[in-house]
Write an enzyme that holds these catalytic residues in place. Sequence first.
Site, PDB file in Angstrom:
ATOM      1  N   ARG A  47      -8.638  42.384  14.999  1.00  0.00           N
ATOM      2  CA  ARG A  47      -7.738  42.611  16.052  1.00  0.00           C
ATOM      3  C   ARG A  47      -7.835  44.072  16.421  1.00  0.00           C
ATOM      4  O   ARG A  47      -8.536  44.932  15.685  1.00  0.00           O
ATOM      5  CB  ARG A  47      -6.232  42.208  15.659  1.00  0.00           C
ATOM      6  CG  ARG A  47      -5.812  42.324  14.070  1.00  0.00           C
ATOM      7  CD  ARG A  47      -5.955  43.722  13.762  1.00  0.00           C
ATOM      8  NE  ARG A  47      -5.014  44.783  14.403  1.00  0.00           N
ATOM      9  CZ  ARG A  47      -4.875  46.027  14.247  1.00  0.00           C
ATOM     10  NH1 ARG A  47      -5.836  46.571  13.709  1.00  0.00           N
ATOM     11  NH2 ARG A  47      -4.153  46.892  15.227  1.00  0.00           N
ATOM     12  N   GLN A 189       1.462  45.352  11.538  1.00  0.00           N
ATOM     13  CA  GLN A 189       0.054  46.026  11.360  1.00  0.00           C
ATOM     14  C   GLN A 189       0.452  47.573  10.977  1.00  0.00           C
ATOM     15  O   GLN A 189      -0.739  48.193  10.265  1.00  0.00           O
ATOM     16  CB  GLN A 189      -0.724  46.263  12.864  1.00  0.00           C
ATOM     17  CG  GLN A 189      -1.046  44.659  13.341  1.00  0.00           C
ATOM     18  CD  GLN A 189      -0.071  44.036  14.223  1.00  0.00           C
ATOM     19  OE1 GLN A 189       1.107  44.244  13.909  1.00  0.00           O
ATOM     20  NE2 GLN A 189      -0.505  43.185  14.931  1.00  0.00           N
ATOM     21  N   ASP A 230      -4.091  48.956  24.428  1.00  0.00           N
ATOM     22  CA  ASP A 230      -4.886  47.628  24.736  1.00  0.00           C
ATOM     23  C   ASP A 230      -5.386  47.518  26.248  1.00  0.00           C
ATOM     24  O   ASP A 230      -6.539  47.023  26.289  1.00  0.00           O
ATOM     25  CB  ASP A 230      -4.036  46.540  24.389  1.00  0.00           C
ATOM     26  CG  ASP A 230      -3.643  46.239  22.971  1.00  0.00           C
ATOM     27  OD1 ASP A 230      -2.673  46.792  22.384  1.00  0.00           O
ATOM     28  OD2 ASP A 230      -4.568  45.592  22.467  1.00  0.00           O
TER      29      ASP A 230
END
Length: 335
Positions: A47, A189, A230
């Site tokens: 990820r 995370q 992102d």
Amino acid sequence: MMNTIEWDDDTETVKLIDQTLLPVAYKIVECRRVAELIDAIKRLKVRGAPALGAAGAYGVVLGCINARDTKELKAEMEQLKHARPTAINLSYGVIRALNAALAGSTLVEMKENALEEANRIAVEDVAVNKKLGDYGSALLEDGDVVLTHCNAGRLACVDWGTALGVIRSAIEKGKRIEVIACETRPLNQGSRLTCWELNQDKIPVTLITDSMSAAVMRDKKVDKVIVGADRVVKEGVINKIGTYMHAVVAKAHKIPFYVAAPRSSFDTERSYKDVEIEERSSEELLFFAGTQIAPLDVNVYNPAFDFTPFELIEAVITEMGVHKSISAKFDSVIG
Ligand code: MRU
């Protein structure tokens, strides 16, 4: 330690550090087929935007090895591109390697071309992060405490990291930097990955819950905030859910809020309104480590990302430099 993602020539597999198991276990998984890689992406074994770019590109190599013909390859690559919708890097990696592959005339030649391009993307990623880190490190002063959200470190990239890359570069230049890591619910995370990788490098880090950031910023325990992206769009930045909250709080307390992102994360033709924000399973909020933590019939809303406008961002750090007042000077940034 291996990079976050690597190609293994002997086994013809994509090797990944399984990020769902950290920090409890360090395990490498091997993906032999595109379907396995798609599953690993959906489950977040791999990820983080730049790592997804490399994963997409190596996925094309797997596709060339296993597909019966170009038609099947292209169909599989469409599925791979959409395994997660928000980070632009996944489709960027797939498109780059697929275009390289399609220049070949046999599947063997296509595989060689795709592998060359995927390896190039992986090497570029590390070089770009080091460059970006170098530029960004000038923004940090000796003794700074930096708050970060999610994981924009080596585990989110092939190596080094974007937001954490800036911190690594500043430390390499002799500055003493401490990190405050927000845990980043629901998948943690921050606590699982950022704390783990900073501990590995002996970079001082303090873990807080996401809801502590306002109090911690008001009590002057934070000098700067740095996060990754992102997707950088026309009006701002899309990043892990919670980023916007930290940006609002940083603005209110006059703490500079920086975004560190390679240009491969830029999609500046598009508005944030036109980007699909991934909504993840309700199970992520109903259960914690297998234990039920909410009534199973409650309504759940679980977007994985949010949007932060440029007005709240002091500068965007890329491999080309530090871009301040980015909305005003945008054309020169994207060149
Ligand atoms: O859902 P994830 O873990 O893939 O989300 C990752 C992030 O939001 C990161 O901050 C972003 O990809 C930048 S990584 C350099």
